[in-house]
Design a protein around this motif. Structure first.
Motif, PDB file in Angstrom:
ATOM      1  N   ASN A  36      29.141  39.545  -8.968  1.00  0.00           N
ATOM      2  CA  ASN A  36      27.744  39.703  -9.377  1.00  0.00           C
ATOM      3  C   ASN A  36      27.673  40.241 -10.795  1.00  0.00           C
ATOM      4  O   ASN A  36      28.400  41.167 -11.150  1.00  0.00           O
ATOM      5  CB  ASN A  36      27.012  40.712  -8.467  1.00  0.00           C
ATOM      6  CG  ASN A  36      26.754  40.176  -7.074  1.00  0.00           C
ATOM      7  OD1 ASN A  36      26.990  40.852  -6.092  1.00  0.00           O
ATOM      8  ND2 ASN A  36      26.287  38.962  -6.981  1.00  0.00           N
ATOM      9  N   GLY A  37      26.821  39.634 -11.600  1.00  0.00           N
ATOM     10  CA  GLY A  37      26.579  40.151 -12.943  1.00  0.00           C
ATOM     11  C   GLY A  37      27.615  39.763 -13.979  1.00  0.00           C
ATOM     12  O   GLY A  37      27.557  40.222 -15.120  1.00  0.00           O
ATOM     13  N   CYS A  38      28.573  38.885 -13.620  1.00  0.00           N
ATOM     14  CA  CYS A  38      29.632  38.546 -14.601  1.00  0.00           C
ATOM     15  C   CYS A  38      29.133  37.530 -15.625  1.00  0.00           C
ATOM     16  O   CYS A  38      29.818  37.276 -16.622  1.00  0.00           O
ATOM     17  CB  CYS A  38      30.884  38.040 -13.906  1.00  0.00           C
ATOM     18  SG  CYS A  38      30.688  36.379 -13.275  1.00  0.00           S
ATOM     19  N   GLY A  39      27.984  36.913 -15.372  1.00  0.00           N
ATOM     20  CA  GLY A  39      27.420  36.019 -16.387  1.00  0.00           C
ATOM     21  C   GLY A  39      27.320  34.547 -15.997  1.00  0.00           C
ATOM     22  O   GLY A  39      27.039  33.701 -16.845  1.00  0.00           O
ATOM     23  N   LYS A  40      27.515  34.236 -14.722  1.00  0.00           N
ATOM     24  CA  LYS A  40      27.512  32.831 -14.284  1.00  0.00           C
ATOM     25  C   LYS A  40      26.174  32.139 -14.569  1.00  0.00           C
ATOM     26  O   LYS A  40      26.126  31.068 -15.173  1.00  0.00           O
ATOM     27  CB  LYS A  40      27.836  32.727 -12.780  1.00  0.00           C
ATOM     28  CG  LYS A  40      29.145  33.358 -12.384  1.00  0.00           C
ATOM     29  CD  LYS A  40      29.401  33.266 -10.895  1.00  0.00           C
ATOM     30  CE  LYS A  40      28.421  34.006 -10.009  1.00  0.00           C
ATOM     31  NZ  LYS A  40      28.444  35.469 -10.138  1.00  0.00           N
ATOM     32  N   SER A  41      25.089  32.766 -14.117  1.00  0.00           N
ATOM     33  CA  SER A  41      23.764  32.137 -14.316  1.00  0.00           C
ATOM     34  C   SER A  41      23.440  32.050 -15.805  1.00  0.00           C
ATOM     35  O   SER A  41      22.865  31.066 -16.274  1.00  0.00           O
ATOM     36  CB  SER A  41      22.667  32.932 -13.598  1.00  0.00           C
ATOM     37  OG  SER A  41      22.908  32.945 -12.216  1.00  0.00           O
ATOM     38  N   THR A  42      23.822  33.076 -16.534  1.00  0.00           N
ATOM     39  CA  THR A  42      23.579  33.081 -17.982  1.00  0.00           C
ATOM     40  C   THR A  42      24.314  31.917 -18.638  1.00  0.00           C
ATOM     41  O   THR A  42      23.767  31.234 -19.512  1.00  0.00           O
ATOM     42  CB  THR A  42      24.044  34.428 -18.583  1.00  0.00           C
ATOM     43  OG1 THR A  42      23.362  35.483 -17.907  1.00  0.00           O
ATOM     44  CG2 THR A  42      23.782  34.508 -20.077  1.00  0.00           C
ATOM     45  N   LEU A  43      25.531  31.664 -18.193  1.00  0.00           N
ATOM     46  CA  LEU A  43      26.297  30.547 -18.759  1.00  0.00           C
ATOM     47  C   LEU A  43      25.609  29.216 -18.439  1.00  0.00           C
ATOM     48  O   LEU A  43      25.444  28.364 -19.322  1.00  0.00           O
ATOM     49  CB  LEU A  43      27.731  30.572 -18.207  1.00  0.00           C
ATOM     50  CG  LEU A  43      28.613  29.397 -18.598  1.00  0.00           C
ATOM     51  CD1 LEU A  43      28.739  29.269 -20.114  1.00  0.00           C
ATOM     52  CD2 LEU A  43      30.015  29.536 -17.981  1.00  0.00           C
ATOM     53  N   PHE A  83      18.423  25.959  -9.900  1.00  0.00           N
ATOM     54  CA  PHE A  83      18.533  27.401 -10.135  1.00  0.00           C
ATOM     55  C   PHE A  83      18.902  28.154  -8.858  1.00  0.00           C
ATOM     56  O   PHE A  83      18.747  27.649  -7.740  1.00  0.00           O
ATOM     57  CB  PHE A  83      17.218  27.951 -10.700  1.00  0.00           C
ATOM     58  CG  PHE A  83      16.934  27.426 -12.071  1.00  0.00           C
ATOM     59  CD1 PHE A  83      17.630  27.911 -13.170  1.00  0.00           C
ATOM     60  CD2 PHE A  83      15.998  26.432 -12.279  1.00  0.00           C
ATOM     61  CE1 PHE A  83      17.395  27.415 -14.447  1.00  0.00           C
ATOM     62  CE2 PHE A  83      15.748  25.929 -13.546  1.00  0.00           C
ATOM     63  CZ  PHE A  83      16.447  26.426 -14.628  1.00  0.00           C
ATOM     64  N   GLN A  84      19.358  29.396  -9.085  1.00  0.00           N
ATOM     65  CA  GLN A  84      19.759  30.250  -7.971  1.00  0.00           C
ATOM     66  C   GLN A  84      18.601  30.431  -6.989  1.00  0.00           C
ATOM     67  O   GLN A  84      18.779  30.360  -5.788  1.00  0.00           O
ATOM     68  CB  GLN A  84      20.181  31.608  -8.570  1.00  0.00           C
ATOM     69  CG  GLN A  84      20.867  32.534  -7.620  1.00  0.00           C
ATOM     70  CD  GLN A  84      21.655  33.610  -8.371  1.00  0.00           C
ATOM     71  OE1 GLN A  84      21.799  33.584  -9.581  1.00  0.00           O
ATOM     72  NE2 GLN A  84      22.172  34.567  -7.638  1.00  0.00           N
ATOM     73  N   ASP A  85      17.403  30.659  -7.537  1.00  0.00           N
ATOM     74  CA  ASP A  85      16.240  30.893  -6.693  1.00  0.00           C
ATOM     75  C   ASP A  85      15.381  29.626  -6.676  1.00  0.00           C
ATOM     76  O   ASP A  85      14.802  29.254  -7.699  1.00  0.00           O
ATOM     77  CB  ASP A  85      15.446  32.063  -7.295  1.00  0.00           C
ATOM     78  CG  ASP A  85      14.160  32.308  -6.540  1.00  0.00           C
ATOM     79  OD1 ASP A  85      13.950  31.672  -5.488  1.00  0.00           O
ATOM     80  OD2 ASP A  85      13.355  33.125  -7.022  1.00  0.00           O
TER      81      ASP A  85
HETATM   82  N1  LIG Z   1      16.845  38.361 -18.758  1.00  0.00           N
HETATM   83  C1  LIG Z   1      17.795  39.291 -18.892  1.00  0.00           C
HETATM   84  N2  LIG Z   1      17.666  40.306 -19.773  1.00  0.00           N
HETATM   85  C2  LIG Z   1      18.637  41.240 -19.931  1.00  0.00           C
HETATM   86  N3  LIG Z   1      19.784  41.230 -19.225  1.00  0.00           N
HETATM   87  C3  LIG Z   1      19.968  40.261 -18.328  1.00  0.00           C
HETATM   88  C4  LIG Z   1      18.988  39.231 -18.105  1.00  0.00           C
HETATM   89  N4  LIG Z   1      19.453  38.380 -17.154  1.00  0.00           N
HETATM   90  C5  LIG Z   1      20.669  38.856 -16.789  1.00  0.00           C
HETATM   91  N5  LIG Z   1      20.979  39.972 -17.487  1.00  0.00           N
HETATM   92  C6  LIG Z   1      22.243  40.732 -17.406  1.00  0.00           C
HETATM   93  O1  LIG Z   1      23.301  39.851 -17.784  1.00  0.00           O
HETATM   94  C7  LIG Z   1      24.440  40.050 -16.957  1.00  0.00           C
HETATM   95  C8  LIG Z   1      24.843  38.715 -16.343  1.00  0.00           C
HETATM   96  O2  LIG Z   1      23.826  38.289 -15.444  1.00  0.00           O
HETATM   97  P1  LIG Z   1      23.894  36.917 -14.681  1.00  0.00           P
HETATM   98  O3  LIG Z   1      22.626  36.782 -13.909  1.00  0.00           O
HETATM   99  O4  LIG Z   1      24.236  35.842 -15.637  1.00  0.00           O
HETATM  100  O5  LIG Z   1      25.126  37.145 -13.705  1.00  0.00           O
HETATM  101  P2  LIG Z   1      25.635  36.303 -12.468  1.00  0.00           P
HETATM  102  O6  LIG Z   1      27.102  36.177 -12.613  1.00  0.00           O
HETATM  103  O7  LIG Z   1      24.841  35.059 -12.344  1.00  0.00           O
HETATM  104  O8  LIG Z   1      25.317  37.284 -11.235  1.00  0.00           O
HETATM  105  P3  LIG Z   1      24.961  36.952  -9.691  1.00  0.00           P
HETATM  106  O9  LIG Z   1      26.271  36.666  -9.007  1.00  0.00           O
HETATM  107  O10 LIG Z   1      24.348  38.225  -9.212  1.00  0.00           O
HETATM  108  O11 LIG Z   1      24.019  35.781  -9.661  1.00  0.00           O
HETATM  109  C9  LIG Z   1      24.059  41.133 -15.966  1.00  0.00           C
HETATM  110  O12 LIG Z   1      24.572  42.354 -16.451  1.00  0.00           O
HETATM  111  C10 LIG Z   1      22.554  41.153 -15.975  1.00  0.00           C
HETATM  112  O13 LIG Z   1      22.056  42.434 -15.722  1.00  0.00           O
END
Ligand SMILES: Nc1ncnc2c1ncn2[C@@H]1O[C@H](COP(=O)(O)OP(=O)(O)OP(=O)(O)O)[C@@H](O)[C@H]1O
Ligand SMILES: [Mg+2]
Length: 270
Positions: A36-43, A83-85
């Protein structure tokens, strides 16, 4: 071809993705794995230009993305995201209108739209609840509608963010079957997940992220044998890999394969 080159992304001043050079074009199903939070969705959001890297680039067909509206719209017809949601991409109350929405925007004629919508709903096993109002669907059903909404675009790449999150065991199995059908259609699929068993059984290639950095990559069996790297990324081995490591059972990709092998062994002993 969808790739990234030394991609770095920060939200405000929090560095989230760091120096990622990845290639999603070489394998049918590429997995993005990480805690969780490693950046997958952001990528994933960087891959379709929803977010823009501060350094490095996302490349489509070898060229860095252009971020004007027209270029992004064209890209998203070829690289579709679920998307995730699912709530994030459902806009209408009836399923057909929701799925057809993007096709109307493309100006396709009605019979073609109807044909594509019908096909997409069949592919995700949604014909049985097609008549229902979207707000009355379960989470798993909404996920399938969201996938159908992406499939109608007939994009070459489909990005699935946590496709099995929140699904019960049978919903999860059904999602795996849906993904297999999509792959059989010749699409490239990118799956982001921390569901290690899903990723292990369905992906051909993996990128493991930890705190936005690439910590491991390669064929899933190889990646999942590296216990230390996995632990450092906050992950554990899939149960099929554990059975192999702990008990010396054959290393199988699916439980069906393992059970078939064990049955065969037992039959040979008798
Ligand atoms: N809109 C935003 N503004 C600021 N920080 C954000 C935003 N979205 C995500 N983050 C931060 O960026 C980091 C990566 O988030 P991300 O959602 O990409 O992770 P993830 O790997 O998809 O997690 P998960 O497994 O929970 O879906 C996290 O530390 C999160 O708190
Ligand atoms: Mg996520």
């Amino acid at each position: 071809m969808l790739t990234t080159r030394h991609l770095c992304f920060s939200y405000q001043d929090e560095a989230v993705l760091q120096d990622l050079t990845l290639d999603f074009s070489q394998h049918a199903v590429t997995g993005l794995l990480g805690a969780n939070g490693c950046g997958k969705s952001t990528l994933l959001m960087n891959l379709t230009g929803i977010l823009r890297p501060q350094q490095g680039a996302v490349l489509w067909q070898g060229e860095p993305l252009c971020y004007d509206k027209g270029s992004l719209r064209a890209l998203r017809q070829r690289v579709a995201t679920v998307f995730q949601d699912p709530e994030q991409q459902i806009f209408y109350t009836d399923i057909d209108s929701d799925i057809a929405f993007s096709l109307h925007n493309l100006g396709l004629d009605k019979p073609l739209i109807a044909q594509r919508v019908d096909r997409a709903l069949t592919l995700v096993d949604a014909q049985g609840f097609r008549h229902k109002a979207i707000q009355h669907l379960s989470h798993g059903q909404k996920k399938r509608v969201a996938i159908a909404g992406a499939l109608v675009m007939e994009a070459e790449y489909l990005l699935l963010d946590e496709p099995t999150a929140g699904l019960d065991p049978s919903g999860r199995q059904q999602m795996i079957a849906i993904i297999e059908r999509i792959v059989a259609e010749g699409k490239r699929v990118i799956i982001s997940s921390h569901d290690i068993d899903l990723i292990y059984s369905i992906c051909d290639h993996l990128y493991v992220l930890s705190h936005g950095r690439l910590v491991s990559l390669g064929e899933p069996t190889q990646v999942f044998m590296q216990q230390e790297q996995l632990a450092a990324a906050g992950l554990v081995q899939p149960w099929l890999v554990k059975l192999h490591g702990e008990l010396g059972l054959p290393l199988c990709k699916t439980e069906q394969q393992l059970f078939a092998l064990l049955r065969q062994r037992n039959a040979e002993k008798m």
